[in-house]
Design a protein around this motif. Sequence first.
Motif, PDB file in Angstrom:
ATOM      1  N   VAL A  52       1.095  -1.132   0.017  1.00  0.00           N
ATOM      2  CA  VAL A  52       0.020  -0.036  -0.016  1.00  0.00           C
ATOM      3  C   VAL A  52       0.996   1.260   0.175  1.00  0.00           C
ATOM      4  N   ASP A  53       0.223   2.194  -0.656  1.00  0.00           N
ATOM      5  CA  ASP A  53       1.049   3.721  -0.637  1.00  0.00           C
ATOM      6  C   ASP A  53       0.810   4.695   0.566  1.00  0.00           C
ATOM      7  N   ILE A  54      -0.473   4.395   1.064  1.00  0.00           N
ATOM      8  CA  ILE A  54      -1.089   5.317   2.147  1.00  0.00           C
ATOM      9  C   ILE A  54      -1.862   4.519   3.231  1.00  0.00           C
ATOM     10  N   ILE A  55      -1.501   4.831   4.463  1.00  0.00           N
ATOM     11  CA  ILE A  55      -2.139   4.253   5.361  1.00  0.00           C
ATOM     12  C   ILE A  55      -3.150   5.364   6.484  1.00  0.00           C
ATOM     13  N   VAL A  56      -4.411   5.230   6.462  1.00  0.00           N
ATOM     14  CA  VAL A  56      -5.187   5.790   7.072  1.00  0.00           C
ATOM     15  C   VAL A  56      -5.707   5.133   8.173  1.00  0.00           C
ATOM     16  N   THR A  57      -5.637   5.642   9.429  1.00  0.00           N
ATOM     17  CA  THR A  57      -6.037   4.805  10.691  1.00  0.00           C
ATOM     18  C   THR A  57      -6.784   5.691  11.675  1.00  0.00           C
ATOM     19  N   ASP A  58      -7.593   5.136  12.071  1.00  0.00           N
ATOM     20  CA  ASP A  58      -8.484   5.636  13.382  1.00  0.00           C
ATOM     21  C   ASP A  58      -7.480   5.837  14.649  1.00  0.00           C
ATOM     22  N   GLN A  59      -7.582   6.798  15.719  1.00  0.00           N
ATOM     23  CA  GLN A  59      -6.843   6.750  16.610  1.00  0.00           C
ATOM     24  C   GLN A  59      -6.975   5.694  17.778  1.00  0.00           C
ATOM     25  N   ILE A  73       4.269  -1.460  13.091  1.00  0.00           N
ATOM     26  CA  ILE A  73       4.531  -1.618  11.414  1.00  0.00           C
ATOM     27  C   ILE A  73       5.625  -0.809  10.911  1.00  0.00           C
ATOM     28  N   ILE A  74       6.477   0.130  11.705  1.00  0.00           N
ATOM     29  CA  ILE A  74       7.576   0.744  10.942  1.00  0.00           C
ATOM     30  C   ILE A  74       8.461  -0.346  10.548  1.00  0.00           C
ATOM     31  N   PRO A  75       8.900  -1.150  11.443  1.00  0.00           N
ATOM     32  CA  PRO A  75      10.000  -1.959  10.907  1.00  0.00           C
ATOM     33  C   PRO A  75       9.826  -3.032   9.826  1.00  0.00           C
ATOM     34  N   THR A  76       8.548  -3.108   9.474  1.00  0.00           N
ATOM     35  CA  THR A  76       8.372  -4.036   8.344  1.00  0.00           C
ATOM     36  C   THR A  76       7.838  -3.439   7.260  1.00  0.00           C
ATOM     37  N   HIS A  77       7.021  -2.367   7.496  1.00  0.00           N
ATOM     38  CA  HIS A  77       6.336  -1.448   6.394  1.00  0.00           C
ATOM     39  C   HIS A  77       6.771  -0.151   6.536  1.00  0.00           C
ATOM     40  N   PRO A  78       8.180   0.367   6.198  1.00  0.00           N
ATOM     41  CA  PRO A  78       8.360   1.600   6.499  1.00  0.00           C
ATOM     42  C   PRO A  78       8.092   2.734   5.762  1.00  0.00           C
ATOM     43  N   ASN A  79       7.622   2.313   4.440  1.00  0.00           N
ATOM     44  CA  ASN A  79       7.487   3.314   3.226  1.00  0.00           C
ATOM     45  C   ASN A  79       6.066   3.965   3.045  1.00  0.00           C
ATOM     46  N   PRO A  80       5.011   3.347   3.536  1.00  0.00           N
ATOM     47  CA  PRO A  80       3.741   3.770   3.128  1.00  0.00           C
ATOM     48  C   PRO A  80       3.473   5.262   3.921  1.00  0.00           C
ATOM     49  N   ILE A  81       2.990   6.245   3.444  1.00  0.00           N
ATOM     50  CA  ILE A  81       2.800   7.623   4.291  1.00  0.00           C
ATOM     51  C   ILE A  81       1.481   7.371   5.215  1.00  0.00           C
ATOM     52  N   TYR A 124       0.725  11.330  -1.397  1.00  0.00           N
ATOM     53  CA  TYR A 124       1.159  10.269  -2.535  1.00  0.00           C
ATOM     54  C   TYR A 124       2.324  11.087  -3.362  1.00  0.00           C
ATOM     55  N   GLU A 125       2.400  12.301  -3.462  1.00  0.00           N
ATOM     56  CA  GLU A 125       3.404  13.021  -4.173  1.00  0.00           C
ATOM     57  C   GLU A 125       4.699  12.971  -3.164  1.00  0.00           C
ATOM     58  N   ILE A 126       4.675  13.268  -2.055  1.00  0.00           N
ATOM     59  CA  ILE A 126       5.608  12.874  -1.103  1.00  0.00           C
ATOM     60  C   ILE A 126       6.271  11.289  -1.420  1.00  0.00           C
ATOM     61  N   LEU A 127       5.486  10.484  -1.287  1.00  0.00           N
ATOM     62  CA  LEU A 127       6.039   9.081  -1.376  1.00  0.00           C
ATOM     63  C   LEU A 127       6.676   8.998  -2.737  1.00  0.00           C
ATOM     64  N   LEU A 129       8.229  11.058  -4.382  1.00  0.00           N
ATOM     65  CA  LEU A 129       9.459  11.890  -4.232  1.00  0.00           C
ATOM     66  C   LEU A 129      10.541  11.067  -3.584  1.00  0.00           C
ATOM     67  N   ARG A 130      10.173  10.463  -2.500  1.00  0.00           N
ATOM     68  CA  ARG A 130      11.013   9.712  -1.829  1.00  0.00           C
ATOM     69  C   ARG A 130      11.666   8.393  -2.622  1.00  0.00           C
ATOM     70  N   ARG A 131      10.557   7.678  -3.324  1.00  0.00           N
ATOM     71  CA  ARG A 131      10.774   6.439  -4.299  1.00  0.00           C
ATOM     72  C   ARG A 131      11.876   7.058  -5.424  1.00  0.00           C
ATOM     73  N   GLU A 132      11.592   8.257  -5.994  1.00  0.00           N
ATOM     74  CA  GLU A 132      12.577   8.999  -6.969  1.00  0.00           C
ATOM     75  C   GLU A 132      14.042   8.956  -6.185  1.00  0.00           C
ATOM     76  N   ASN A 133      13.871   9.800  -5.250  1.00  0.00           N
ATOM     77  CA  ASN A 133      15.096  10.043  -4.390  1.00  0.00           C
ATOM     78  C   ASN A 133      16.214   8.705  -3.893  1.00  0.00           C
ATOM     79  N   GLU A 134      15.248   7.698  -3.851  1.00  0.00           N
ATOM     80  CA  GLU A 134      16.223   6.538  -3.530  1.00  0.00           C
ATOM     81  C   GLU A 134      16.599   5.793  -4.794  1.00  0.00           C
ATOM     82  N   LYS A 135      15.627   5.994  -5.782  1.00  0.00           N
ATOM     83  CA  LYS A 135      16.118   5.352  -6.961  1.00  0.00           C
ATOM     84  C   LYS A 135      17.515   6.143  -7.486  1.00  0.00           C
ATOM     85  N   LEU A 136      17.502   7.411  -7.396  1.00  0.00           N
ATOM     86  CA  LEU A 136      18.654   8.354  -7.643  1.00  0.00           C
ATOM     87  C   LEU A 136      19.815   8.027  -6.848  1.00  0.00           C
TER      88      LEU A 136
END
Length: 157
Positions: A52-59, A73-81, A124-127, A129-136
């Motif tokens: 998934v790209d984005i996680i929306v959760t109730d508090q 989930i940060i250790p196993t799924h660090p990338n989703p916004i 999603y734009e931030i995600l 940009l992060r992916r492009e930055n990682e690739k570069l």
Amino acid sequence: MEDKPQEKIKILYVDDEENNLQAFKATFRRDYKIFLAISAKEGRAILEKEEVDIIVTDQRMPEESGVEFLESIIPTHPNPIRILLTGYTDIQAVIDAINKGQVYHYLTKPWEEDYLRTVIKNAYEILQLRRENEKLTKALIKSNDQLEFLLRQNLLS
């Protein structure tokens, strides 16, 4: 230039209230690929199967808060916004969300459709940009390694 169809943004929405889940899906299903989870445990199960790209959760959820879920989930799924929703204004939850759950945005319920859509678009734009930055960065490291190899070759000859 290659014209490939734009893939839908994949969003996981975690909330312990079935009505909220269904309202979210009904509102956004045309624009995004939506995955719904009624608990943090179910959310983790979806993350094991789907990227998934984005996680929306109730508090406020009975077994585990949204921040606890996001932190876990940060250790196993660090990338989703991460986006946190709450019906309450709890400053400690906001602080924990930012510090522990690495939350991009904090929204209060009931969410306003256009505003949430804008938040998702920006997230999603931030995600991207992060992916492009990682690739570069990977390409730069590879080029640097090749240059160091050539330099060593020249020094040896």
